[in-house]
Design a protein around this motif. Structure first.
Motif, PDB file in Angstrom:
ATOM      1  N   ALA A 171       1.617  -4.056  -6.043  1.00 53.81           N
ATOM      2  CA  ALA A 171       0.867  -2.816  -5.809  1.00 53.81           C
ATOM      3  C   ALA A 171       1.290  -1.746  -6.800  1.00 53.81           C
ATOM      4  CB  ALA A 171       1.096  -2.335  -4.370  1.00 53.81           C
ATOM      5  N   VAL A 222       0.829  -1.204   0.000  1.00 51.34           N
ATOM      6  CA  VAL A 222       0.000   0.000   0.000  1.00 51.34           C
ATOM      7  C   VAL A 222       0.866   1.257   0.000  1.00 51.34           C
ATOM      8  CG1 VAL A 222      -1.624   1.353   1.396  1.00 51.34           C
ATOM      9  CG2 VAL A 222      -1.992  -1.102   1.077  1.00 51.34           C
ATOM     10  N   LEU A 256      -1.562  -0.274  -9.250  1.00 51.08           N
ATOM     11  CA  LEU A 256      -1.899   1.141  -9.078  1.00 51.08           C
ATOM     12  C   LEU A 256      -1.377   2.000 -10.221  1.00 51.08           C
ATOM     13  CD1 LEU A 256      -1.433   1.536  -5.212  1.00 51.08           C
ATOM     14  CD2 LEU A 256      -3.537   1.242  -6.530  1.00 51.08           C
ATOM     15  N   SER A 282       1.105   3.324  -3.659  1.00 51.27           N
ATOM     16  CA  SER A 282       0.472   4.641  -3.750  1.00 51.27           C
ATOM     17  C   SER A 282       1.507   5.732  -3.988  1.00 51.27           C
ATOM     18  CB  SER A 282      -0.326   4.937  -2.474  1.00 51.27           C
ATOM     19  OG  SER A 282       0.520   4.919  -1.328  1.00 51.27           O
ATOM     20  N   CYS A 309      -6.012   8.490  -1.274  1.00 48.26           N
ATOM     21  CA  CYS A 309      -6.981   7.670  -0.536  1.00 48.26           C
ATOM     22  C   CYS A 309      -6.397   6.308  -0.188  1.00 48.26           C
ATOM     23  CB  CYS A 309      -8.257   7.513  -1.359  1.00 48.26           C
ATOM     24  SG  CYS A 309      -9.180   9.045  -1.607  1.00 48.26           S
ATOM     25  N   VAL A 310      -5.650   5.720  -1.134  1.00 52.67           N
ATOM     26  CA  VAL A 310      -5.004   4.430  -0.869  1.00 52.67           C
ATOM     27  C   VAL A 310      -4.002   4.576   0.275  1.00 52.67           C
ATOM     28  CG1 VAL A 310      -3.480   2.653  -1.821  1.00 52.67           C
ATOM     29  CG2 VAL A 310      -5.329   3.601  -3.227  1.00 52.67           C
TER      30      VAL A 310
END
Length: 548
Positions: free
Chosen positions: A421, A291, A425, A295, A468-469
């Motif tokens: 991720a 995460v 993303l 991000s 937000c992530v």
């Protein structure tokens, strides 16, 4: 118990060298050559990440590939997924030396292929080769640290990885921007492979003496063919998802569905059980790494492009605007490495993710012409401070939750989460960017000249979702320590379904490694837009990742 199941650290640990045998810490007589060698590898990744990230907007423009801009970073991470799993298996079975040497060679070869590309797809192929090499390198470095350094020295070598990003973060953008403007972007890619010589000469002999071969004692670790098949599945699935994200037509639903069908079960098989449920302990540590890195790197990849096309900065200034982040990332990593910070590690990580959220959310404010560009540099420095706290700490926690013989598999899981991720993303951000006209942001003018472009919304839909992530990551950071109930729930399940690979992989005590993608301050080797991910690895590859 499977190497990737949540677990409580065991009490029996390998006997580390006596402190008297290694005076002076990581630069003492016992560790000096090895430390300089592996730090030079991270330095190579960091310099590549910052330099390539600075040149990327010009390369994409001249190869008519602005619409594939995000793919230039995510293709690196796609193939690195397979490289990570292969490296973990290889290192557990035969030691980290061979995957490290092959990885450095592939990394350099990918740079040469991209630097000589006549079209964007060949350029992307070079990035893919480079990513495979980066995946081999980053996991092998984790295993080297796990085997060669006693537990008390691991935070220090991890902080050194982060510090090795400082000089490249300052010098890399300036050097790459100057070369790009006066000699051309290709020379940025073609010159970096010359730096491979130092890591090969210094690191490999030292690793051969201290960390080569299988772990002493016990049965050899079995080569898990199932994990290799899963790695191929996750890489193929990620590639199909990226292709679908860059080709926004109804027909793209087919590769998108096929990619998800391959990627989801493969990811579940390669990551600790409960990762995507944020189960306390090792699963949440692995999830948080993804995460945080995903991000931040996805957002950072678009920063130089935004500054060049929307505010008219030169490639040099656009890359240099992120240079301060190298110092703050290293500072965050240094803070978390202090022994007195250990009781507050979870709070540090929650605070770090809040800082990352702030930085990503603040970045698009420079799309307003009355907002000074230097405010982005300050905001990004704050975000890099948070990343230093978080990425370094995930590596420390991984060390605490992994047994020596599981170092390769668990390190691979951490890096897979990081790279996966990034892929997902970046693909999502790239699709949103293209959908709002981002593919044409450089078409009306040369990237190296001034002038604004007319699609600021294309950048907003990248940055705000990533913020937000990152905010979700602040919540995940509250779930990093397993409770007795969590351990009891996960252990029986693991013991009830032993596999041949599990039987061949005994589980002594604690130790894994530290992050070059974390220092991976990751991209990048893909370096990020600048990072920018191996151990601490900044920038897409670098931090993270790192390398680019």
């Amino acid at each position: 118990m499977s190497a990737l199941e949540p677990r409580v650290p065991e009490t029996a640990a390998p006997v580390p060298p006596e402190p008297s045998e290694s005076p002076g810490g990581i630069l003492g007589a016992a560790y000096r050559t090895l430390s300089i060698g592996i730090i030079s590898v991270v330095f190579l990744i960091a310099f590549e990440a910052t330099a390539v990230g600075t040149a990327m907007p010009v390369a994409a423009r001249e190869l008519n590939g602005i619409g594939l801009y995000a793919f230039a970073f995510s293709s690196y991470f796609t193939t690195s997924l397979f490289g990570m799993v292969l490296s973990g298996q290889w290192a557990d079975r035969q030691g980290p030396l061979r995957p490290l040497a092959l990885g450095i060679g592939a990394f350099a070869g990918g740079l040469v292929l991209s630097g000589t590309a006549a079209g964007m797809w060949v350029f992307l192929l070079g990035r893919a080769v480079q990513g495979f090499g980066g995946g081999l390198v980053i996991v092998a470095l984790y295993v080297v640290v796990s085997r060669a350094y006693d537990e008390r020295l691991r935070p220090a070598i991890m902080a050194a990885f982060a510090a090795s990003w400082v000089v490249p973060s300052i010098v890399g953008p300036l050097a790459a921007g100057t070369v790009t403007e006066h000699l051309g972007w290709r020379w940025v890619f073609l010159a970096i492979p010359a730096l491979v010589v130092v890591p090969l000469v210094v690191a490999i002999p030292a690793i051969r003496r201290t960390a080569s071969g299988p772990v002493a004692g016990g049965e050899p670790v079995a080569f898990d063919r199932r994990r290799i098949r899963l790695a191929l599945g996750i890489s193929a699935g990620a590639g199909l998802l990226q292709y679908a994200a860059q080709d926004l037509r109804w027909l793209s639903v087919v590769p998108a569905v096929a990619g998800a069908a391959l990627l989801v079960p493969a990811a579940r098989g390669l990551l600790p059980r409960g990762t995507y449920l944020a189960r306390r302990g090792l699963p949440s540590v692995v999830l948080l790494r993804g995460v945080a890195a995903g991000s931040f790197i996805a957002a950072e990849s678009f920063v130089p492009l935004m500054l060049v096309t929307q505010r008219g900065l030169s490639p040099t200034l656009a890359g240099f605007s992120l240079a301060l982040g190298g110092l703050t990332w290293a500072g965050g990593s240094w803070v978390q490495s202090k022994g007195r910070m250990a009781p507050y590690r979870e709070r540090l990580m929650v605070g770090g993710m809040v800082l990352v959220t702030f930085a990503i959310a603040a970045a698009p404010t420079v799309l307003l012409t009355w907002v000074p560009v230097w405010t982005l540099a300050l905001a990004w420095a704050v975000g890099c401070l948070g990343m230093g706290l978080v990425i370094g700490s995930t590596s420390v926690l991984l060390l605490e939750l992994s047994a020596p013989r599981e170092a390769g598999a668990n390190s691979a899981a951490l890096q897979i989460s990081d790279a996966l991720a990034n892929v997902v993303l970046l693909a999502a951000g790239g699709a949103a960017f293209a959908a709002l006209g981002g593919g044409t942001v450089g078409a009306a003018h040369a990237v190296t000249s001034g002038g604004a472009s007319s699609h600021p919304g294309a950048f907003v839909v990248v940055f705000l979702p990533m913020a937000c992530v990152a905010l979700v990551g602040a919540w995940v950071a509250t779930r990093l320590h397993a409770t007795p109930a969590d351990a009891a729930r996960s252990t029986p399940a693991a013991a009830a379904r032993p596999t041949p690979a599990d039987a061949a992989r005994p589980t002594p005590a604690a130790a894994a490694r530290s992050t070059p993608a974390a220092a991976a301050r990751p991209a990048p080797p893909a370096a990020a837009a600048r990072p920018a991910p191996p151990a601490d690895v900044p920038g897409p590859e670098r931090r993270g990742s790192q390398g680019s």
